[in-house]
Enzyme design. Structure first.
Site, PDB file in Angstrom:
ATOM      1  N   HIS A 191      -4.266  -9.497   4.072  1.00 12.72           N
ATOM      2  CA  HIS A 191      -5.717  -9.462   4.246  1.00 12.72           C
ATOM      3  C   HIS A 191      -6.136 -10.354   5.414  1.00 12.72           C
ATOM      4  CE1 HIS A 191      -6.217  -8.322  -0.264  1.00 12.72           C
ATOM      5  NE2 HIS A 191      -6.088  -7.263   0.498  1.00 12.72           N
ATOM      6  N   ARG A 225       0.845  -1.187   0.000  1.00 13.94           N
ATOM      7  CA  ARG A 225       0.000   0.000   0.000  1.00 13.94           C
ATOM      8  C   ARG A 225       0.882   1.240   0.000  1.00 13.94           C
ATOM      9  NH1 ARG A 225      -2.182  -3.426   4.039  1.00 13.94           N
ATOM     10  NH2 ARG A 225      -4.284  -4.217   3.574  1.00 13.94           N
ATOM     11  N   TYR A 254      -9.650  -9.033  -4.856  1.00 11.63           N
ATOM     12  CA  TYR A 254      -8.474  -8.440  -5.491  1.00 11.63           C
ATOM     13  C   TYR A 254      -8.079  -9.203  -6.749  1.00 11.63           C
ATOM     14  CZ  TYR A 254      -7.121  -4.877  -2.089  1.00 11.63           C
ATOM     15  OH  TYR A 254      -7.068  -3.747  -1.311  1.00 11.63           O
ATOM     16  N   ARG A 285      -1.318  -2.943  -6.713  1.00 11.94           N
ATOM     17  CA  ARG A 285      -1.477  -3.961  -5.661  1.00 11.94           C
ATOM     18  C   ARG A 285      -2.403  -5.076  -6.163  1.00 11.94           C
ATOM     19  NH1 ARG A 285      -1.350  -4.848  -0.045  1.00 11.94           N
ATOM     20  NH2 ARG A 285      -3.344  -5.379   0.924  1.00 11.94           N
ATOM     21  N   LYS A 301      -2.468  -1.917   7.396  1.00 14.76           N
ATOM     22  CA  LYS A 301      -3.819  -1.473   7.697  1.00 14.76           C
ATOM     23  C   LYS A 301      -4.425  -2.309   8.811  1.00 14.76           C
ATOM     24  CE  LYS A 301      -8.200  -0.616   5.300  1.00 14.76           C
ATOM     25  NZ  LYS A 301      -8.905  -0.738   3.997  1.00 14.76           N
ATOM     26  N   HIS A 307      -3.120   1.694  -6.044  1.00 11.86           N
ATOM     27  CA  HIS A 307      -3.770   0.481  -5.541  1.00 11.86           C
ATOM     28  C   HIS A 307      -4.043  -0.513  -6.664  1.00 11.86           C
ATOM     29  CE1 HIS A 307      -5.185  -0.874  -1.618  1.00 11.86           C
ATOM     30  NE2 HIS A 307      -6.082  -1.605  -2.256  1.00 11.86           N
TER      31      HIS A 307
END
Length: 318
Positions: free
Chosen positions: A285, A162, A294, A262, A189, A259
């Site tokens: 995740h 990120r 994703y 990613r 995150k 992103h």
């Protein structure tokens, strides 16, 4: 006795004034871990406060939040955006209730407001391997800035970081694990800590930048002046966004965001035979469902998964 009566009176309030909303907003933002979450929730709550103060001052409860949801839907916002803003309003209500600024019953009623339904799957933006190579070929110069930008794009594409993770990366994160370079103890995150393997070609790109910039400690990515001077403690997330956009335009790739790189990393890993669980570890995740989104998986009719499952009749048989 007087203090108990005072607390009881405050806990039954139904209408929040602007100072109360600002105080509760500050409590929500301070309770969040990552800078990205602080920024996202802060903006979402500010949007609600602006709307709430412009409407007839009703009790801050389920009815008001439902009206706010209808307002968001009228703006034709995506369901994910609407649900995120509703989540921010719920946290605002919880903080107001915990601080004695709102009735707990009203805070509980806000929790029962349902979010917007997601119909289908959002179409993300992924690059093919050829597009990824074309993007990496753009910072082809030998300047210090080109070496930095190439290293940034390499990490985004090769490791799926990120923006906030990339800007905070330090030399201390780069370590050997099981005879393989890795970014160790990366704080991501949701306060989630993970280890990210670093491919050899990405490590080579990092080394070229570090040697050219004479960086031996501290933050890896820093600003570069037009004359090639390296300065500052670290680059900003906005600069990462600008680098990706500018390099993508030169490569002939439209509407590319950091992103998206990613997502591209996840899909290319999967296409190369990577296990879903390992891709989940790579991206950090908590839910495998997030990783699946994703990947943007599509049903494959040619060479379908059920073509050869060991039940096929022997072609040499009768």
């Amino acid at each position: 006795m007087t203090q108990k009566r005072k607390n009881k009176t405050r806990s039954t309030r139904t209408i929040l004034r602007l100072p109360d909303l600002d105080h509760s907003k500050s409590s929500v933002v301070q309770s969040l871990g990552s800078a990205a979450s602080k920024r996202t929730y802060g903006a979402a709550i500010e949007d609600f406060i602006t709307w709430y103060c412009s409407e007839p001052r009703l009790a801050f409860g389920r009815t008001v939040v439902l009206r706010y949801r209808y307002e968001l839907e009228a703006r034709r916002l995506a369901p994910a955006t609407i649900n995120l803003r509703l989540a921010a309003v719920r946290r605002l209500a919880y903080e107001a209730s915990d601080n004695g600024l709102l009735s707990p019953d009203l805070a509980a009623s806000i929790r029962r407001v349902k979010g917007a339904k997601r119909l289908g799957m959002r179409l993300g933006n992924w690059l093919t391997a050829d597009q990824g190579r074309r993007l990496l070929a753009i910072p082809s110069g030998d300047s210090i800035r080109d070496k930095r930008d190439y290293a940034i794009l390499s990490l985004l594409l090769g490791c799926g970081l990120r923006r906030a993770e990339l800007t905070g990366l330090t030399l201390g994160h780069l370590q050997m694990r099981d005879e393989h370079w890795a970014i160790v103890n990366l704080f991501g995150k949701g306060s989630h800590i993970r280890t990210v393997p670093v491919p050899l070609w990405v490590k080579v790109a990092l080394d070229r930048w570090l040697i050219a910039a004479a960086i031996t400690e501290g933050v890896i990515f820093r600003r570069v002046t037009r004359t090639g001077t390296v300065w500052g403690p670290q680059i900003s997330e906005k600069l990462v966004w600008r680098i990706v956009r500018q390099r993508a335009q030169v490569a002939g790739i439209e509407r590319l965001a950091p992103h998206d790189l990613r997502r591209t990393c996840a899909r290319l890993c999967h296409a190369a035979g990577g296990e879903l669980e390992q891709i989940q570890f790579l991206l950090g995740h908590r839910s495998v469902e997030t990783t699946e989104r994703y990947l943007g998986s599509r049903q494959r009719i040619v060479s379908a998964v059920n073509d050869k499952i060991g039940l096929e009749p022997d072609s040499a048989g009768p």
